[in-house]
Design a protein around this motif. Structure first.
Motif, PDB file in Angstrom:
ATOM      1  N   LYS A  16       0.823  -1.228   0.000  1.00 35.49           N
ATOM      2  CA  LYS A  16       0.000   0.000   0.000  1.00 35.49           C
ATOM      3  C   LYS A  16       0.847   1.263   0.000  1.00 35.49           C
ATOM      4  O   LYS A  16       0.434   2.271  -0.522  1.00 35.49           O
ATOM      5  CB  LYS A  16      -0.949   0.003   1.205  1.00 35.49           C
ATOM      6  CG  LYS A  16      -1.670  -1.319   1.424  1.00 35.49           C
ATOM      7  CD  LYS A  16      -2.319  -1.833   0.171  1.00 35.49           C
ATOM      8  CE  LYS A  16      -2.420  -3.342   0.124  1.00 35.49           C
ATOM      9  NZ  LYS A  16      -2.544  -3.842  -1.272  1.00 35.49           N
ATOM     10  N   ASP A  17       2.041   1.197   0.604  1.00 28.14           N
ATOM     11  CA  ASP A  17       2.915   2.385   0.637  1.00 28.14           C
ATOM     12  C   ASP A  17       3.456   2.722  -0.749  1.00 28.14           C
ATOM     13  O   ASP A  17       4.006   3.804  -0.949  1.00 28.14           O
ATOM     14  CB  ASP A  17       4.098   2.147   1.579  1.00 28.14           C
ATOM     15  CG  ASP A  17       3.654   2.060   3.035  1.00 28.14           C
ATOM     16  OD1 ASP A  17       4.468   1.640   3.874  1.00 28.14           O
ATOM     17  OD2 ASP A  17       2.483   2.404   3.306  1.00 28.14           O
ATOM     18  N   HIS A  18       3.320   1.762  -1.697  1.00 23.93           N
ATOM     19  CA  HIS A  18       3.861   2.013  -3.042  1.00 23.93           C
ATOM     20  C   HIS A  18       2.799   2.536  -3.996  1.00 23.93           C
ATOM     21  O   HIS A  18       3.117   2.910  -5.125  1.00 23.93           O
ATOM     22  CB  HIS A  18       4.497   0.730  -3.592  1.00 23.93           C
ATOM     23  CG  HIS A  18       5.728   0.312  -2.833  1.00 23.93           C
ATOM     24  ND1 HIS A  18       6.401  -0.849  -3.128  1.00 23.93           N
ATOM     25  CD2 HIS A  18       6.374   0.880  -1.777  1.00 23.93           C
ATOM     26  CE1 HIS A  18       7.443  -0.963  -2.290  1.00 23.93           C
ATOM     27  NE2 HIS A  18       7.429   0.076  -1.463  1.00 23.93           N
ATOM     28  N   ASP A  56       4.015   4.950  -7.069  1.00 22.83           N
ATOM     29  CA  ASP A  56       3.932   4.266  -8.361  1.00 22.83           C
ATOM     30  C   ASP A  56       2.964   4.939  -9.329  1.00 22.83           C
ATOM     31  O   ASP A  56       3.224   4.988 -10.540  1.00 22.83           O
ATOM     32  CB  ASP A  56       3.549   2.789  -8.165  1.00 22.83           C
ATOM     33  CG  ASP A  56       4.746   1.942  -7.693  1.00 22.83           C
ATOM     34  OD1 ASP A  56       5.873   2.478  -7.674  1.00 22.83           O
ATOM     35  OD2 ASP A  56       4.551   0.766  -7.349  1.00 22.83           O
ATOM     36  N   ILE A  57       1.843   5.498  -8.840  1.00 20.81           N
ATOM     37  CA  ILE A  57       0.954   6.193  -9.780  1.00 20.81           C
ATOM     38  C   ILE A  57       1.623   7.483 -10.261  1.00 20.81           C
ATOM     39  O   ILE A  57       1.483   7.871 -11.422  1.00 20.81           O
ATOM     40  CB  ILE A  57      -0.452   6.459  -9.173  1.00 20.81           C
ATOM     41  CG1 ILE A  57      -1.457   6.794 -10.296  1.00 20.81           C
ATOM     42  CG2 ILE A  57      -0.424   7.561  -8.116  1.00 20.81           C
ATOM     43  CD1 ILE A  57      -2.913   6.828  -9.849  1.00 20.81           C
ATOM     44  N   ARG A  58       2.404   8.116  -9.395  1.00 23.72           N
ATOM     45  CA  ARG A  58       3.152   9.318  -9.812  1.00 23.72           C
ATOM     46  C   ARG A  58       4.206   8.942 -10.856  1.00 23.72           C
ATOM     47  O   ARG A  58       4.391   9.647 -11.853  1.00 23.72           O
ATOM     48  CB  ARG A  58       3.839   9.961  -8.616  1.00 23.72           C
ATOM     49  CG  ARG A  58       2.931  10.777  -7.737  1.00 23.72           C
ATOM     50  CD  ARG A  58       3.791  11.602  -6.796  1.00 23.72           C
ATOM     51  NE  ARG A  58       3.132  12.796  -6.328  1.00 23.72           N
ATOM     52  CZ  ARG A  58       2.954  13.078  -5.036  1.00 23.72           C
ATOM     53  NH1 ARG A  58       3.377  12.230  -4.133  1.00 23.72           N
ATOM     54  NH2 ARG A  58       2.365  14.193  -4.667  1.00 23.72           N
ATOM     55  N   LEU A  59       4.836   7.795 -10.667  1.00 24.19           N
ATOM     56  CA  LEU A  59       5.857   7.343 -11.612  1.00 24.19           C
ATOM     57  C   LEU A  59       5.217   7.014 -12.963  1.00 24.19           C
ATOM     58  O   LEU A  59       5.766   7.356 -14.024  1.00 24.19           O
ATOM     59  CB  LEU A  59       6.573   6.112 -11.036  1.00 24.19           C
ATOM     60  CG  LEU A  59       7.790   5.586 -11.770  1.00 24.19           C
ATOM     61  CD1 LEU A  59       8.848   6.669 -11.975  1.00 24.19           C
ATOM     62  CD2 LEU A  59       8.375   4.391 -11.007  1.00 24.19           C
ATOM     63  N   PRO A  95      -5.671  -3.048   4.135  1.00 27.20           N
ATOM     64  CA  PRO A  95      -4.946  -2.293   5.170  1.00 27.20           C
ATOM     65  C   PRO A  95      -5.066  -0.773   5.053  1.00 27.20           C
ATOM     66  O   PRO A  95      -4.791  -0.082   6.031  1.00 27.20           O
ATOM     67  CB  PRO A  95      -3.497  -2.727   4.942  1.00 27.20           C
ATOM     68  CG  PRO A  95      -3.551  -4.005   4.211  1.00 27.20           C
ATOM     69  CD  PRO A  95      -4.763  -3.897   3.352  1.00 27.20           C
ATOM     70  N   GLY A  96      -5.455  -0.229   3.899  1.00 24.94           N
ATOM     71  CA  GLY A  96      -5.606   1.225   3.776  1.00 24.94           C
ATOM     72  C   GLY A  96      -4.443   1.870   3.055  1.00 24.94           C
ATOM     73  O   GLY A  96      -3.305   1.427   3.183  1.00 24.94           O
ATOM     74  N   ALA A  97      -4.789   2.915   2.285  1.00 24.20           N
ATOM     75  CA  ALA A  97      -3.764   3.690   1.546  1.00 24.20           C
ATOM     76  C   ALA A  97      -4.165   5.154   1.606  1.00 24.20           C
ATOM     77  O   ALA A  97      -4.562   5.747   0.586  1.00 24.20           O
ATOM     78  CB  ALA A  97      -3.672   3.189   0.112  1.00 24.20           C
ATOM     79  N   PRO A  98      -4.111   5.773   2.789  1.00 26.96           N
ATOM     80  CA  PRO A  98      -4.630   7.134   2.974  1.00 26.96           C
ATOM     81  C   PRO A  98      -3.957   8.196   2.120  1.00 26.96           C
ATOM     82  O   PRO A  98      -4.636   9.071   1.566  1.00 26.96           O
ATOM     83  CB  PRO A  98      -4.443   7.401   4.471  1.00 26.96           C
ATOM     84  CG  PRO A  98      -3.480   6.371   4.960  1.00 26.96           C
ATOM     85  CD  PRO A  98      -3.609   5.199   4.065  1.00 26.96           C
TER      86      PRO A  98
END
Ligand SMILES: COCc1ccccc1-c1cc(O)c2[nH]cnc(=O)c2c1
Ligand SMILES: [Mg+2]
Length: 215
Positions: free
Chosen positions: A144-146, A150-153, A174-177
């Protein structure tokens, strides 16, 4: 335990699914996860939403980040017309090895490329590797931290075009705030949330569909 969970999941597929029949592979995995051992596949409830979003997008080029055992890879690829290609990225070699066998059992190996490695390393190479301009559909289902980096990349590498659809799993659990904040308040995206549950449980979860509005 001698075997790993992905290996036990693959054994359930090889025993219970009909070779060349993607729907029987999906059913075998869902049965295994409901009655034998939970595993982090997108599952049947969120999978039905994934199916709908894929069908309405009619993508020619698809990227999946986070293959795991190939459950969502099979779900997506079974809906794609013959000439399309799905690229799926998995950093864990053992997961990738199981996924290739699950995908092969479904008879979809000719439409899928399983890339082993880190998404951040592989994304900048994809345009050249596969001769593509942009992805019509991206499924985020890895760490989730990626999601946000990754969308910015993908944006920076010009791999998103007007109308590209990005669907993200686990935006509640787990969530991706940080990712949600970005796609919901950035004018480059038009986003909507699909309420659902964590696969095979009653825990709340959901998918976020974000359509790129162009540069
Ligand atoms: C290893 O944690 C498993 C787990 C435990 C509790 C709650 C959620 C999850 C979970 C669910 C998912 O659909 C996932 N999809 C992709 N990458 C994940 O790490 C992931 C984790
Ligand atoms: Mg997931």
């Amino acid at each position: 335990t001698r075997t790993t969970r992905p290996q036990r999941l693959l054994q359930a597929v090889s025993i219970n699914a009909v070779r060349g029949d993607p729907d029987s592979v999906i059913k075998a995995i869902d049965h295994f996860c409901k009655h034998t051992e939970w595993a982090m596949n997108v599952g049947d409830e969120k999978g039905a939403i994934l199916d709908l979003v894929v069908m309405e997008t009619c993508p020619s080029t698809v990227l999946e980040l986070g293959t795991y055992c190939g459950y969502s890879t099979v779900r997506i690829t079974r809906l794609l017309p013959p000439a399309t290609k799905l690229i799926t990225v998995e950093m864990n070699p053992e997961y990738a090895h199981v996924a290739r066998q699950v995908i092969q059992h479904a008879g979809l190996q000719d439409k899928v490329c399983v890339l082993e490695g880190e998404s951040a390393d592989l994304i900048p190479k994809m345009a050249n590797m596969f001769g593509i301009q942009a992805f019509d559909f991206v499924f985020l289902d890895h760490w989730k931290d990626h999601y946000l980096p990754d969308i910015r990349l993908l944006e920076d590498c010009g791999l998103l075009a007007q109308g590209s659809v990005v669907l993200a799993d686990n935006v509640v659990c787990p969530g991706a705030p940080d990712y949600l904040n970005y796609v919901r308040y950035n004018l480059k995206y038009s986003s909507r949330f699909y309420q659902a549950h964590l696969e095979y449980t009653r825990v709340l979860d959901g998918l976020e569909r974000s359509e790129y509005q162009g540069d």
